[in-house]
Design a protein around this motif. Structure first.
Motif, PDB file in Angstrom:
ATOM      1  N   ARG A  88       1.286   4.573  -2.900  1.00 41.37           N
ATOM      2  CA  ARG A  88       1.131   6.091  -2.338  1.00 41.37           C
ATOM      3  C   ARG A  88       2.861   6.160  -3.298  1.00 41.37           C
ATOM      4  N   GLU A 123       0.912  -0.968   0.054  1.00 43.98           N
ATOM      5  CA  GLU A 123       0.488   0.142  -0.061  1.00 43.98           C
ATOM      6  C   GLU A 123       1.168   1.244  -0.284  1.00 43.98           C
ATOM      7  N   ARG A 124       1.844   1.404   0.894  1.00 41.65           N
ATOM      8  CA  ARG A 124       3.199   2.248   0.536  1.00 41.65           C
ATOM      9  C   ARG A 124       3.537   2.878  -0.854  1.00 41.65           C
ATOM     10  N   ARG A 143       2.588   7.142  -6.703  1.00 41.82           N
ATOM     11  CA  ARG A 143       1.850   8.142  -7.155  1.00 41.82           C
ATOM     12  C   ARG A 143       1.971   9.334  -6.944  1.00 41.82           C
TER      13      ARG A 143
END
Length: 351
Positions: free
Chosen positions: A87, A83-84, A90
């Motif tokens: 991010r 998940e990190r 992005r």
């Protein structure tokens, strides 16, 4: 992009530029997304990548060309790391570097950020793992099929005869490299006529998962001589499996693994469970990813797929293996029965 990220990027960029005395303002900005700094092989890949960046900057300083500034981020392990990294990529696309070099923590998770980079016109080079979706400028990885296949052919040679091999697998189905290794390991057993029976499958790719897998194997197979071989898809988790089995006195089990961690190489020398480790050249792999990225920045043609060979470390070949940082050894004949008798240390660009 948060202020702390910008400050960290500035620090790393200035440090790297100063090593080669190139202008930070004129340098290409290279966003680098690393996966893990707790898996030693991945640390070695980072070292190779950053050493190549320093070499590029030193050459650029001598020739008056453009160097590179690395803008690094580390995802970390497990689901939180995946998940990190989403991010981080992005945010990296929003920051608009000249190129992004990424070691994906999950094949599918970065598909949308990759498509965003494509839409923004930012080229992306992936190394070690693939991204399923979007378009990569190039994909640089170890020859993971070769890694699994070497393990399977060696195990087949070590366990001759018609008795089916009792096999335990420690896999990780979330990234392409480990899937390729496992599939090729089983293919090699079949190709060399070795029957096998998979007793159970576990998941692990880093030390915490490896310890849990090792404990589970001992719990599920408490009797000696109930398992012939354990195949682990990497040393990040596999070394913890070996430790658990060794501490329980289960030295009748043969372990085949992939990575070439110095501890695993030491286990082979000492005869401590591991009988083959298909070793990566982690430093050259990271360096190749940086070299390819720099070629992309300079509008030079690059291969869409680059394979760095792996080396079969066994008791017979351990003295030939130079370690993670290389260099790639000369070709040699394998001292065990194999359909492909010779090993070659050439980097391959498959069509």
């Amino acid at each position: 992009m948060q202020l702390r990220h910008r400050l960290r990027w500035l620090f790393w960029g200035l440090a790297l530029c100063l090593c080669g005395t190139v202008s930070a303002e004129n340098a290409y900005k290279v966003g680098v997304l690393y996966w893990s700094m707790s898996i030693p092989g991945q640390v070695a890949m980072r070292q190779g990548l950053e050493a190549e960046a320093k070499r590029i900057n030193a050459q650029a300083a001598r020739s008056g060309g453009r160097g590179v500034v690395l803008l690094p981020e580390v995802a970390g392990d497990g689901g939180d790391g995946v998940e990190r990294q989403i991010r981080q990529m992005r945010a990296m696309v929003a920051a608009r570097p000249d190129i992004i070099v990424v070691q994906p923590s999950d094949n599918a998770a970065l598909a949308e950020p990759l498509k965003a980079a494509n839409a923004a016109g930012i080229p992306v080079v992936a190394y070690d793992q693939y991204i399923s979706g979007g378009k990569l400028a190039s994909y640089v990885t170890s020859d993971n099929r070769q890694a699994g296949y070497l393990g399977g052919e060696y195990i087949a040679a070590r366990f001759p005869g018609n008795t089916p091999l009792r096999l335990v697998l420690v896999e990780y189905p979330l990234v392409s490299s480990t899937v390729e290794r496992l599939n090729a390991f089983l293919d090699a057993l079949r190709d060399h006529g070795k029957a096998f029976r998979i007793l159970k499958t576990y998941q692990a790719v880093e030390p915490v998962g490896g310890r849990k897998a090792g404990e589970a194997i001992l719990r599920d197979f408490p009797q000696r001589d109930s398992v012939d071989v354990v195949f682990t898809v990497n040393d990040g988790g596999g070394l913890a499996v070996v430790d658990a089995l060794a501490k329980a006195g289960r030295n009748e089990i043969a372990v085949a693994s992939v990575d070439g961690d110095p501890v695993a190489v030491g286990n082979i020398r000492a005869g401590r469970l591991t009988v083959i480790d298909a070793a990566q050249f982690c430093g050259p792999l990271g360096a190749e990813a940086m070299r390819v990225a720099y070629a992309v920045l300079r509008k030079q043609p690059v291969a869409r797929h680059v394979l760095v060979p792996v080396f079969p470390v066994t008791r017979e070949t351990v003295d030939r293996y130079p370690g993670w940082q290389g260099p790639l050894p000369q070709a040699f004949e394998k001292p065990w029965p194999a359909n492909q008798r010779s090993w070659s240390g050439k980097i391959v660009e498959p069509r």
